[in-house]
Write a protein that holds these residues in place. Structure first.
Motif, PDB file in Angstrom:
ATOM      1  N   GLY A 121       0.583  -1.099   0.347  1.00 17.81           N
ATOM      2  CA  GLY A 121       0.738  -2.006  -0.799  1.00 17.81           C
ATOM      3  C   GLY A 121       1.275  -1.270  -2.013  1.00 17.81           C
ATOM      4  O   GLY A 121       2.202  -1.743  -2.695  1.00 17.81           O
ATOM      5  N   GLY A 122       0.687  -0.100  -2.293  1.00 19.50           N
ATOM      6  CA  GLY A 122       1.148   0.690  -3.432  1.00 19.50           C
ATOM      7  C   GLY A 122       2.611   1.084  -3.289  1.00 19.50           C
ATOM      8  O   GLY A 122       3.399   0.983  -4.235  1.00 19.50           O
ATOM      9  N   GLY A 123       2.978   1.535  -2.090  1.00 16.10           N
ATOM     10  CA  GLY A 123       4.358   1.970  -1.855  1.00 16.10           C
ATOM     11  C   GLY A 123       5.348   0.832  -1.999  1.00 16.10           C
ATOM     12  O   GLY A 123       6.398   0.977  -2.646  1.00 16.10           O
ATOM     13  N   LEU A 124       5.016  -0.314  -1.402  1.00 13.23           N
ATOM     14  CA  LEU A 124       5.937  -1.457  -1.465  1.00 13.23           C
ATOM     15  C   LEU A 124       6.092  -1.970  -2.898  1.00 13.23           C
ATOM     16  O   LEU A 124       7.196  -2.294  -3.347  1.00 13.23           O
ATOM     17  CB  LEU A 124       5.434  -2.576  -0.556  1.00 13.23           C
ATOM     18  CG  LEU A 124       5.618  -2.330   0.940  1.00 13.23           C
ATOM     19  CD1 LEU A 124       4.892  -3.401   1.749  1.00 13.23           C
ATOM     20  CD2 LEU A 124       7.099  -2.287   1.308  1.00 13.23           C
ATOM     21  N   LEU A 125       4.969  -2.035  -3.610  1.00 12.91           N
ATOM     22  CA  LEU A 125       5.041  -2.536  -4.987  1.00 12.91           C
ATOM     23  C   LEU A 125       5.791  -1.570  -5.896  1.00 12.91           C
ATOM     24  O   LEU A 125       6.472  -1.977  -6.836  1.00 12.91           O
ATOM     25  CB  LEU A 125       3.627  -2.796  -5.516  1.00 12.91           C
ATOM     26  CG  LEU A 125       2.958  -4.030  -4.897  1.00 12.91           C
ATOM     27  CD1 LEU A 125       1.460  -4.039  -5.189  1.00 12.91           C
ATOM     28  CD2 LEU A 125       3.610  -5.309  -5.419  1.00 12.91           C
ATOM     29  N   LEU A 126       5.642  -0.292  -5.611  1.00 13.31           N
ATOM     30  CA  LEU A 126       6.396   0.696  -6.394  1.00 13.31           C
ATOM     31  C   LEU A 126       7.895   0.563  -6.107  1.00 13.31           C
ATOM     32  O   LEU A 126       8.730   0.659  -7.019  1.00 13.31           O
ATOM     33  CB  LEU A 126       5.902   2.098  -6.037  1.00 13.31           C
ATOM     34  CG  LEU A 126       6.327   3.237  -6.970  1.00 13.31           C
ATOM     35  CD1 LEU A 126       5.968   2.930  -8.412  1.00 13.31           C
ATOM     36  CD2 LEU A 126       5.672   4.539  -6.532  1.00 13.31           C
ATOM     37  N   ALA A 127       8.208   0.345  -4.847  1.00 10.50           N
ATOM     38  CA  ALA A 127       9.623   0.128  -4.489  1.00 10.50           C
ATOM     39  C   ALA A 127      10.153  -1.135  -5.163  1.00 10.50           C
ATOM     40  O   ALA A 127      11.283  -1.158  -5.665  1.00 10.50           O
ATOM     41  CB  ALA A 127       9.757   0.024  -2.977  1.00 10.50           C
ATOM     42  N   PHE A 128       9.320  -2.168  -5.218  1.00  9.71           N
ATOM     43  CA  PHE A 128       9.718  -3.411  -5.882  1.00  9.71           C
ATOM     44  C   PHE A 128       9.988  -3.159  -7.371  1.00  9.71           C
ATOM     45  O   PHE A 128      10.907  -3.722  -7.969  1.00  9.71           O
ATOM     46  CB  PHE A 128       8.617  -4.458  -5.712  1.00  9.71           C
ATOM     47  CG  PHE A 128       8.855  -5.704  -6.507  1.00  9.71           C
ATOM     48  CD1 PHE A 128       9.934  -6.528  -6.226  1.00  9.71           C
ATOM     49  CD2 PHE A 128       8.013  -6.054  -7.548  1.00  9.71           C
ATOM     50  CE1 PHE A 128      10.168  -7.673  -6.976  1.00  9.71           C
ATOM     51  CE2 PHE A 128       8.230  -7.195  -8.299  1.00  9.71           C
ATOM     52  CZ  PHE A 128       9.313  -8.007  -8.001  1.00  9.71           C
TER      53      PHE A 128
END
Lengths: 222, 521
Positions: free
Chosen positions: B73-80
């Motif tokens: 979740g953290g990685g995807l949201l950071l990518a977003f």
């Protein structure tokens, strides 16, 4: 002329001091001020800092005397005309130099010429021209001061009606300044409106996050 | 594995906190408000994440899986965040924004952006620690596990701070670093879930870096094009050029403001810079003579930028029949690098220039000579904030001590508030300077601008208008003369009570924010 005026006004936004000289040159050219302004003492406005200080040291004490004299009803028409002409010229010099601190009190003094009109023999044309110039200069000064945009626009809107005998060049220059002030005020209004709407964005974002958090909570803890 | 995961989460949180501000800076600036909001929201997300993570840890059957999901979740949201922040900022910021009106928009915009783009990833990353404690507690007991995870997380955070400051900002860049962090978080998720087949998918955030960086065009003035963009440890920088060849060095949000100015044909730069030419004249007034020993006017410029102040100072030195020996102190070396490449100073035979880069102005001045003719202070941080330690009674006393008798201190002050030289920012600084310089203080407004230049002379009075007229050479800009006329000049200490500025209590930061907010209304 209108296009040039606006172009310079937009330049002004990013470099006020440089634009001052350009803009004033365009105004002077449009209004024919140098040609029509019969200042006896000065043939051309100061071109550099030193000559501006020279002019100010010489003219400022005289201006105080002239403004005081204009208030006296027994001043001869000839002396009155000369005093008003010189004050007009002085205002133009300060305007083209960007000497706002000297310009605005002088314009106030010139505007008061109207108050002594009844009973004194100031030629009507000169009186009108003086007021027209004083207001035009004030509008120009307002173009350079964001906190004066509204005042400047009010003056610009009323200017044509108050001075129907003004030359076409003068009217054009005021129209250009009016257009500029309108656009600046419109921009400001849009920005203020956006700022007001942005007030709710953090709250909406928080609500969105809380909603998502609630979903997450249900998913994990129910 | 759990300790490494805790350290990685801590590393990522601090990277997001610090680099996030730099991601916001081209759009909303990096003012004290933006920093405070970012730190506050990240702390809030940490608190919420810790709480929810703890609740989850006490109920879950598979904390390893949950921790892996939080990494994902953290990685995807950071990518977003890398993908979405720029379009979002461009959408909410109106065109034609100027600095006077920007304060409220930037404050509200930055808090919204931080809420949407930085709080969610930090929240997920902060949930990881309690889950890791739960995993580790099965082997080592709750107390020891909590201590070890906390230690590992803190060390990771420390590494995140150092990495962000010394590697990410000056070498790697903000977006590539955050992209890599997002990829590593996804990678960790797959490793924790023991799904090596999916490892390649972790590289997805790096693909986002192939998209153009829209921040270079943020708040671009009309008619300008971007020549160069750089990220320093202190600020986002860019060089822009107008149709007439004039170049600006802009920092952070840019809008209608510049850090340094360059003209293709050289000469007087215009604006407030021109008034610095008066400093050598003032220092030469009366019985004093500048540069008598060295043959050149000795000047230090604190906040040198790319050296825009050199030309007017050289003009001032020539007016008193001297050359110019100028030492420029600039905190940000990247500013100087951009200046050398895109805004080079013209070689002048009578100007001897020394640059002290990467050095704090106050620290360098303390080690500097004590017989200077002129000290110029033109140092700003985060666009419109005078660094607090450079605006205190104690600092101005140090400036006073480094001038020879008759020497002049000159300071650029910008304020959007309706002008009053006796109150607000201007009154406070003028009062603090007057504490050392007495009544030999003068503040001159730059015509039709938001800038004022303060002059203060050691032991000697500043020349009056008639004396100045005698000192002025021919050919100096008309606007400079207008700034010398009485209508735009205030002499002496401010009238009435003003805010005191001291090293241990300095409300200038708040005062500046109030002034800029007032100016925007």
């Amino acid at each position: 002329m209108s296009r040039i005026g606006l172009q310079v006004c937009s330049e002004l936004h990013r470099q006020p001091v440089w634009a001052a000289a350009l803009l004033l040159a365009s105004i002077a050219a449009a209004s024919g001020l140098r040609a029509q302004d019969p200042s006896p003492a000065v043939q051309a406005p100061p071109q550099d800092a030193q000559s501006l200080l020279s002019y100010h040291l010489e003219a400022a004490p005289r201006a105080e005397t002239q403004l005081a004299a204009l208030a006296a009803p027994d001043l001869s028409p000839q002396a009155r005309s000369e005093a008003v002409e010189e004050l007009r010229w002085q205002a133009f010099v300060y305007l083209q130099a960007g000497a706002e601190g000297e310009l605005l009190p002088l314009l106030d003094g010139l505007a008061k010429v109207e108050q002594v009109k009844p009973g004194v023999e100031l030629p009507v044309d000169l009186h009108n021209a003086t007021l027209a110039d004083a207001e035009r200069f004030r509008i120009q000064a307002a173009c350079w001061s964001p906190d004066q945009y509204s005042v400047g626009l009010d003056l610009a809107e009323a200017w044509s009606g108050r001075h129907p005998k003004a030359s076409e060049a003068e009217s054009n220059s005021v129209a250009a300044m009016k257009e500029y002030l309108e656009s600046r005020l419109q921009d400001r209004e849009e920005i203020q409106s956006r700022a007001a709407s942005l007030l709710w964005y953090p709250l909406l974002s928080l609500l969105l996050l809380l909603g998502l958090g609630r979903l997450l909570w249900r998913q994990w803890f129910s | 594995m759990t300790l490494f995961a805790a350290a990685l989460a801590g590393f990522a949180v601090l990277a997001v906190e610090i680099l996030g501000v730099h991601l916001l800076a081209p759009w909303f600036g990096s003012s004290t408000i933006v920093w405070s909001q970012q730190i506050g929201l990240v702390l809030l997300a940490i608190a919420l994440g810790g709480w929810i993570g703890g609740r989850r840890a006490s109920t879950t059957q598979n904390p390893r899986h949950d921790a892996a999901m939080c990494f994902a979740g953290g990685g995807l949201l950071l990518a977003f965040c890398l993908f979405g922040l720029a379009p979002f900022a461009a959408w909410i910021l109106p065109e034609g924004l100027n600095l006077d009106q920007a304060a409220s928009i930037f404050g509200r915009g930055s808090i919204t952006a931080a809420l949407l783009f930085f709080v969610p990833p930090v929240f997920f990353l902060s949930m990881i620690s309690p889950l890791l404690v739960q995993i580790r507690a099965e082997e080592r007991g709750a107390g020891r596990a909590a201590g070890e995870i906390s230690c590992a997380g803190t060390i990771g955070s420390l590494a995140g701070v150092l990495f962000a400051t010394f590697l990410a900002l000056p070498v790697i860049g903000v977006r590539p670093t955050l992209g890599m962090v997002a990829a590593i978080l996804l990678l960790s998720s797959f490793l924790l879930r023991k799904k090596p087949a999916a490892l390649a998918a972790a590289a997805a955030p790096l693909l986002l870096l192939l998209t153009p960086d829209a921040s270079a065009q943020a708040n671009l003035p009309q008619g300008a094009k971007v020549l160069a963009v750089a990220e320093s440890s202190y600020q986002h920088l860019r060089v822009i050029e107008f149709d007439d060849g004039v170049r600006w060095l802009q920092m952070n949000e840019g809008v209608d403001s510049y850090q340094s100015l360059w003209l293709p044909q050289g000469g007087w730069p215009g604006g407030y810079y021109d008034l610095f030419a008066l400093a050598p004249l003032y220092a030469n007034a009366g019985k004093e003579s500048v540069g008598s020993e060295q043959g050149a006017v000795q000047v230090w410029v604190l906040g040198f930028g790319t050296g825009t102040a050199v030309e007017p100072l050289a003009q001032g030195a020539r007016a008193v029949g001297k050359g110019l020996a100028v030492t420029g102190v600039e905190l940000d070396p990247v500013v100087a690098e951009l200046g050398h490449e895109w805004m080079p100073q013209q070689e002048q035979a009578d100007v001897d220039l020394t640059e002290l880069l990467g050095a704090d102005a106050r620290a360098m001045l303390r080690a500097g000579p004590t017989n200077l003719d002129v000290i110029v202070l033109d140092a700003y941080a985060r666009q419109f904030e005078i660094p607090l330690h450079l605006a205190t009674t104690e600092f101005f006393a140090e400036v006073h001590n480094h001038l020879r008798s008759g020497g002049v201190f000159s300071l650029n002050l910008g304020t959007a508030a309706p002008a009053s030289a006796d109150s607000g920012l201007l009154g406070a600084v003028r009062g603090a300077v007057a504490t050392s310089f007495g009544e030999h203080v003068r503040i001159q407004q730059v015509p039709y601008s938001r800038n004022w230049i303060l002059f203060a002379r050691k032991d000697q009075p500043l020349p009056d208008l008639e004396e100045l007229h005698a000192l002025l050479p021919q050919g100096w800009p008309l606007a400079l003369g207008a700034a010398c006329l009485p209508g735009l000049v205030r002499n002496g200490a401010p009238e009435g009570e003003v805010v005191s500025l001291h090293d241990d209590r300095n409300p200038l930061g708040v005062q500046q924010l109030l002034d800029w907010r007032e100016g925007g209304e």
